[in-house]
Design a protein around this motif. Structure first.
Motif, mmCIF file in Angstrom:
data_model
loop_
_atom_site.group_PDB
_atom_site.id
_atom_site.type_symbol
_atom_site.label_atom_id
_atom_site.label_comp_id
_atom_site.label_asym_id
_atom_site.label_seq_id
_atom_site.Cartn_x
_atom_site.Cartn_y
_atom_site.Cartn_z
ATOM 1 N N LEU A 79 12.870 12.638 2.132
ATOM 2 C CA LEU A 79 11.584 12.985 1.510
ATOM 3 C C LEU A 79 11.515 12.512 0.059
ATOM 4 C CD1 LEU A 79 11.061 16.564 2.976
ATOM 5 C CD2 LEU A 79 9.794 14.477 3.565
ATOM 6 N N LEU A 80 12.599 12.675 -0.679
ATOM 7 C CA LEU A 80 12.622 12.234 -2.076
ATOM 8 C C LEU A 80 12.376 10.725 -2.177
ATOM 9 C CD1 LEU A 80 15.602 14.227 -3.638
ATOM 10 C CD2 LEU A 80 13.169 14.597 -3.987
ATOM 11 N N LEU A 81 13.035 9.946 -1.334
ATOM 12 C CA LEU A 81 12.837 8.503 -1.407
ATOM 13 C C LEU A 81 11.481 8.070 -0.871
ATOM 14 C CD1 LEU A 81 15.804 8.369 -2.368
ATOM 15 C CD2 LEU A 81 15.828 6.140 -1.265
ATOM 16 N N ALA A 82 10.906 8.835 0.059
ATOM 17 C CA ALA A 82 9.547 8.544 0.510
ATOM 18 C C ALA A 82 8.574 8.708 -0.654
ATOM 19 C CB ALA A 82 9.165 9.457 1.666
ATOM 20 N N ILE A 83 8.729 9.786 -1.408
ATOM 21 C CA ILE A 83 7.865 10.020 -2.578
ATOM 22 C C ILE A 83 8.140 8.967 -3.643
ATOM 23 C CG2 ILE A 83 7.315 11.627 -4.444
ATOM 24 C CD1 ILE A 83 8.003 13.909 -2.394
ATOM 25 N N MET A 84 9.387 8.633 -3.833
ATOM 26 C CA MET A 84 9.754 7.596 -4.799
ATOM 27 C C MET A 84 9.114 6.260 -4.428
ATOM 28 S SD MET A 84 13.648 6.688 -5.786
ATOM 29 C CE MET A 84 14.105 5.492 -7.003
ATOM 30 N N GLY A 85 9.145 5.909 -3.153
ATOM 31 C CA GLY A 85 8.497 4.675 -2.694
ATOM 32 C C GLY A 85 7.003 4.703 -2.947
ATOM 33 N N LEU A 86 6.388 5.837 -2.721
ATOM 34 C CA LEU A 86 4.964 6.012 -3.004
ATOM 35 C C LEU A 86 4.671 5.777 -4.479
ATOM 36 C CD1 LEU A 86 2.054 7.199 -2.409
ATOM 37 C CD2 LEU A 86 3.078 9.417 -2.920
ATOM 38 N N VAL A 87 5.443 6.400 -5.348
ATOM 39 C CA VAL A 87 5.233 6.256 -6.790
ATOM 40 C C VAL A 87 5.430 4.814 -7.234
ATOM 41 C CG1 VAL A 87 6.154 6.898 -9.067
ATOM 42 C CG2 VAL A 87 5.747 8.662 -7.338
ATOM 43 N N ILE A 88 6.455 4.170 -6.717
ATOM 44 C CA ILE A 88 6.719 2.780 -7.106
ATOM 45 C C ILE A 88 5.536 1.893 -6.747
ATOM 46 C CG2 ILE A 88 8.141 0.744 -6.597
ATOM 47 C CD1 ILE A 88 10.546 2.734 -6.375
ATOM 48 N N VAL A 89 5.050 2.003 -5.525
ATOM 49 C CA VAL A 89 3.917 1.169 -5.098
ATOM 50 C C VAL A 89 2.671 1.492 -5.932
ATOM 51 C CG1 VAL A 89 2.371 0.668 -3.169
ATOM 52 C CG2 VAL A 89 4.814 0.744 -2.788
ATOM 53 N N GLY B 265 0.802 -1.205 0.000
ATOM 54 C CA GLY B 265 0.000 0.000 0.000
ATOM 55 C C GLY B 265 0.838 1.259 0.000
ATOM 56 N N ILE B 266 0.158 2.378 -0.112
ATOM 57 C CA ILE B 266 0.813 3.675 -0.151
ATOM 58 C C ILE B 266 1.663 3.902 1.102
ATOM 59 C CG2 ILE B 266 0.345 6.159 -0.076
ATOM 60 C CD1 ILE B 266 -2.084 5.601 -1.880
ATOM 61 N N GLY B 267 1.106 3.577 2.258
ATOM 62 C CA GLY B 267 1.845 3.758 3.509
ATOM 63 C C GLY B 267 3.127 2.957 3.546
ATOM 64 N N ASP B 268 3.075 1.733 3.031
ATOM 65 C CA ASP B 268 4.283 0.898 2.974
ATOM 66 C C ASP B 268 5.345 1.545 2.093
ATOM 67 O OD1 ASP B 268 3.029 -1.052 4.518
ATOM 68 O OD2 ASP B 268 2.372 -2.206 2.771
ATOM 69 N N GLY B 269 4.913 2.070 0.952
ATOM 70 C CA GLY B 269 5.855 2.712 0.038
ATOM 71 C C GLY B 269 6.511 3.931 0.654
ATOM 72 N N ILE B 270 5.711 4.755 1.318
ATOM 73 C CA ILE B 270 6.236 5.971 1.944
ATOM 74 C C ILE B 270 7.181 5.631 3.087
ATOM 75 C CG2 ILE B 270 5.601 8.003 3.305
ATOM 76 C CD1 ILE B 270 3.003 8.117 1.600
ATOM 77 N N LYS B 271 6.751 4.743 3.991
ATOM 78 C CA LYS B 271 7.576 4.397 5.151
ATOM 79 C C LYS B 271 8.883 3.733 4.744
ATOM 80 C CE LYS B 271 4.389 2.159 7.306
ATOM 81 N NZ LYS B 271 3.604 1.354 8.246
ATOM 82 N N THR B 272 8.794 2.763 3.852
ATOM 83 C CA THR B 272 9.998 2.046 3.438
ATOM 84 C C THR B 272 10.925 2.966 2.656
ATOM 85 O OG1 THR B 272 8.751 -0.019 3.360
ATOM 86 C CG2 THR B 272 10.866 0.013 2.202
ATOM 87 N N GLY B 273 10.363 3.766 1.759
ATOM 88 C CA GLY B 273 11.177 4.719 1.001
ATOM 89 C C GLY B 273 11.874 5.706 1.919
ATOM 90 N N ALA B 274 11.141 6.223 2.903
ATOM 91 C CA ALA B 274 11.729 7.185 3.840
ATOM 92 C C ALA B 274 12.844 6.549 4.660
ATOM 93 C CB ALA B 274 10.649 7.758 4.759
ATOM 94 N N LEU B 275 12.630 5.338 5.141
ATOM 95 C CA LEU B 275 13.658 4.667 5.939
ATOM 96 C C LEU B 275 14.909 4.398 5.110
ATOM 97 C CD1 LEU B 275 14.581 3.389 8.571
ATOM 98 C CD2 LEU B 275 13.490 1.258 7.830
ATOM 99 N N VAL B 276 14.727 3.894 3.903
ATOM 100 C CA VAL B 276 15.872 3.638 3.025
ATOM 101 C C VAL B 276 16.580 4.956 2.711
ATOM 102 C CG1 VAL B 276 16.554 2.868 0.710
ATOM 103 C CG2 VAL B 276 14.938 1.518 2.052
ATOM 104 N N GLY B 277 15.817 6.002 2.409
ATOM 105 C CA GLY B 277 16.402 7.307 2.117
ATOM 106 C C GLY B 277 17.181 7.863 3.296
ATOM 107 N N LEU B 278 16.608 7.770 4.479
ATOM 108 C CA LEU B 278 17.274 8.261 5.678
ATOM 109 C C LEU B 278 18.595 7.535 5.910
ATOM 110 C CD1 LEU B 278 17.211 9.970 8.325
ATOM 111 C CD2 LEU B 278 16.060 7.995 9.372
ATOM 112 N N LEU B 279 18.560 6.216 5.841
ATOM 113 C CA LEU B 279 19.777 5.427 6.090
ATOM 114 C C LEU B 279 20.835 5.653 5.016
ATOM 115 C CD1 LEU B 279 18.167 2.106 7.368
ATOM 116 C CD2 LEU B 279 19.237 3.914 8.724
#
Length: 133
Positions: free
Chosen positions: A116-126, A72-86
Protein backbone atom coordinates in the motif's frame (compact mmCIF):
# COMPACT_ATOMS: atom_id res chain seq x y z
CA UNK A 1 13.46 17.14 -13.90
CA UNK A 2 10.92 14.31 -13.87
CA UNK A 3 13.38 11.94 -12.21
CA UNK A 4 14.48 14.54 -9.66
CA UNK A 5 10.88 15.46 -8.75
CA UNK A 6 9.85 11.81 -8.50
CA UNK A 7 12.85 10.95 -6.35
CA UNK A 8 12.32 13.86 -4.00
CA UNK A 9 8.54 13.67 -3.64
CA UNK A 10 8.50 9.86 -3.65
CA UNK A 11 11.15 9.73 -0.93
CA UNK A 12 9.36 12.32 1.19
CA UNK A 13 6.06 10.49 0.76
CA UNK A 14 7.55 7.17 1.82
CA UNK A 15 9.27 8.75 4.83
CA UNK A 16 6.10 10.31 6.22
CA UNK A 17 3.80 7.40 5.34
CA UNK A 18 6.29 4.95 6.86
CA UNK A 19 6.41 7.04 10.02
CA UNK A 20 2.61 7.11 10.17
CA UNK A 21 2.03 3.43 9.37
CA UNK A 22 4.96 1.79 11.16
CA UNK A 23 5.58 4.42 13.83
CA UNK A 24 1.97 4.86 14.91
CA UNK A 25 -0.70 2.68 13.31
CA UNK A 26 1.20 -0.62 13.48
CA UNK A 27 3.60 0.20 16.33
CA UNK A 28 1.81 -1.85 18.99
CA UNK A 29 1.20 -4.79 16.66
CA UNK A 30 4.81 -4.87 15.53
CA UNK A 31 6.10 -4.57 19.09
CA UNK A 32 3.88 -7.45 20.27
CA UNK A 33 4.82 -9.74 17.37
CA UNK A 34 8.47 -8.92 16.71
CA UNK A 35 11.78 -9.66 18.34
CA UNK A 36 13.23 -6.17 18.63
CA UNK A 37 16.61 -7.31 19.93
CA UNK A 38 18.46 -5.77 16.98
CA UNK A 39 16.55 -2.46 16.85
CA UNK A 40 18.24 0.82 17.65
CA UNK A 41 16.67 3.06 20.24
CA UNK A 42 14.80 6.03 18.73
CA UNK A 43 17.48 8.32 20.15
CA UNK A 44 20.18 6.35 18.30
CA UNK A 45 18.54 6.45 14.85
CA UNK A 46 21.01 7.12 12.04
CA UNK A 47 18.97 9.80 10.28
CA UNK A 48 21.20 10.35 7.25
CA UNK A 49 20.91 6.66 6.37
CA UNK A 50 17.11 6.69 6.83
CA UNK A 51 16.72 9.77 4.62
CA UNK A 52 19.09 8.44 1.97
CA UNK A 53 17.31 5.07 1.86
CA UNK A 54 13.97 6.79 1.31
CA UNK A 55 15.39 8.92 -1.51
CA UNK A 56 16.97 5.86 -3.14
CA UNK A 57 13.62 4.06 -2.98
CA UNK A 58 12.04 7.17 -4.53
CA UNK A 59 14.62 7.06 -7.32
CA UNK A 60 14.10 3.33 -7.90
CA UNK A 61 10.33 3.63 -8.22
CA UNK A 62 10.63 6.79 -10.33
CA UNK A 63 12.95 5.02 -12.77
CA UNK A 64 10.68 1.97 -12.96
CA UNK A 65 7.66 4.20 -13.61
CA UNK A 66 9.53 6.21 -16.25
CA UNK A 67 10.90 3.13 -18.01
CA UNK A 68 7.47 1.49 -18.01
CA UNK A 69 5.94 4.54 -19.68
CA UNK A 70 3.59 5.24 -16.77
CA UNK A 71 1.55 8.33 -17.46
CA UNK A 72 -1.54 8.27 -15.31
CA UNK A 73 -2.65 7.78 -11.74
CA UNK A 74 -3.65 4.16 -12.38
CA UNK A 75 -0.21 3.38 -13.79
CA UNK A 76 1.45 4.86 -10.71
CA UNK A 77 -0.75 2.92 -8.30
CA UNK A 78 -0.50 -0.41 -10.13
CA UNK A 79 3.23 -0.23 -10.74
CA UNK A 80 3.95 1.02 -7.22
CA UNK A 81 1.83 -1.76 -5.71
CA UNK A 82 3.49 -4.46 -7.81
CA UNK A 83 6.99 -3.23 -6.98
CA UNK A 84 6.03 -2.93 -3.30
CA UNK A 85 4.54 -6.41 -3.21
CA UNK A 86 7.57 -8.02 -4.85
CA UNK A 87 10.08 -6.09 -2.72
CA UNK A 88 8.23 -6.84 0.53
CA UNK A 89 7.85 -10.53 -0.27
CA UNK A 90 11.52 -10.77 -1.16
CA UNK A 91 12.78 -8.98 1.94
CA UNK A 92 10.29 -10.42 4.42
CA UNK A 93 10.56 -14.03 3.27
CA UNK A 94 14.34 -13.77 3.31
CA UNK A 95 14.35 -12.30 6.83
CA UNK A 96 11.76 -14.81 8.05
CA UNK A 97 13.81 -17.71 6.71
CA UNK A 98 17.05 -16.62 8.40
CA UNK A 99 16.06 -14.75 11.58
CA UNK A 100 13.67 -14.75 14.50
CA UNK A 101 12.87 -11.06 14.16
CA UNK A 102 9.18 -11.62 13.45
CA UNK A 103 6.45 -14.20 12.96
CA UNK A 104 4.19 -15.03 10.02
CA UNK A 105 1.52 -12.53 11.14
CA UNK A 106 4.04 -9.71 10.92
CA UNK A 107 5.22 -10.98 7.54
CA UNK A 108 1.69 -10.83 6.10
CA UNK A 109 0.86 -7.45 7.64
CA UNK A 110 4.17 -5.97 6.51
CA UNK A 111 3.71 -7.18 2.94
CA UNK A 112 0.24 -5.60 2.82
CA UNK A 113 1.43 -2.34 4.41
CA UNK A 114 4.51 -2.04 2.18
CA UNK A 115 2.45 -2.77 -0.92
CA UNK A 116 0.00 0.00 0.00
CA UNK A 117 2.81 2.43 0.83
CA UNK A 118 4.47 1.92 -2.55
CA UNK A 119 1.12 2.16 -4.35
CA UNK A 120 0.61 5.59 -2.77
CA UNK A 121 4.22 6.49 -3.50
CA UNK A 122 3.72 5.57 -7.16
CA UNK A 123 0.61 7.74 -7.25
CA UNK A 124 2.47 10.72 -5.79
CA UNK A 125 5.40 10.31 -8.16
CA UNK A 126 3.17 10.27 -11.25
CA UNK A 127 1.17 13.24 -9.94
CA UNK A 128 4.32 15.31 -9.35
CA UNK A 129 5.57 14.79 -12.90
CA UNK A 130 3.12 17.35 -14.22
CA UNK A 131 3.35 18.00 -17.93
CA UNK A 132 5.54 15.80 -20.09
CA UNK A 133 9.19 16.90 -20.13
Amino acid sequence: MKILRGTLFGGITFFFLGWLVYGFLLAGFMEANSNACANRLDTEMVWWAMILSNLILGLLLTLILKWSGASGIGDGIKTGALVGLLMALTMDLMMYSMTTLYNLKVLVVDVIAYTLLLAIMGLVIVLTWGKKD
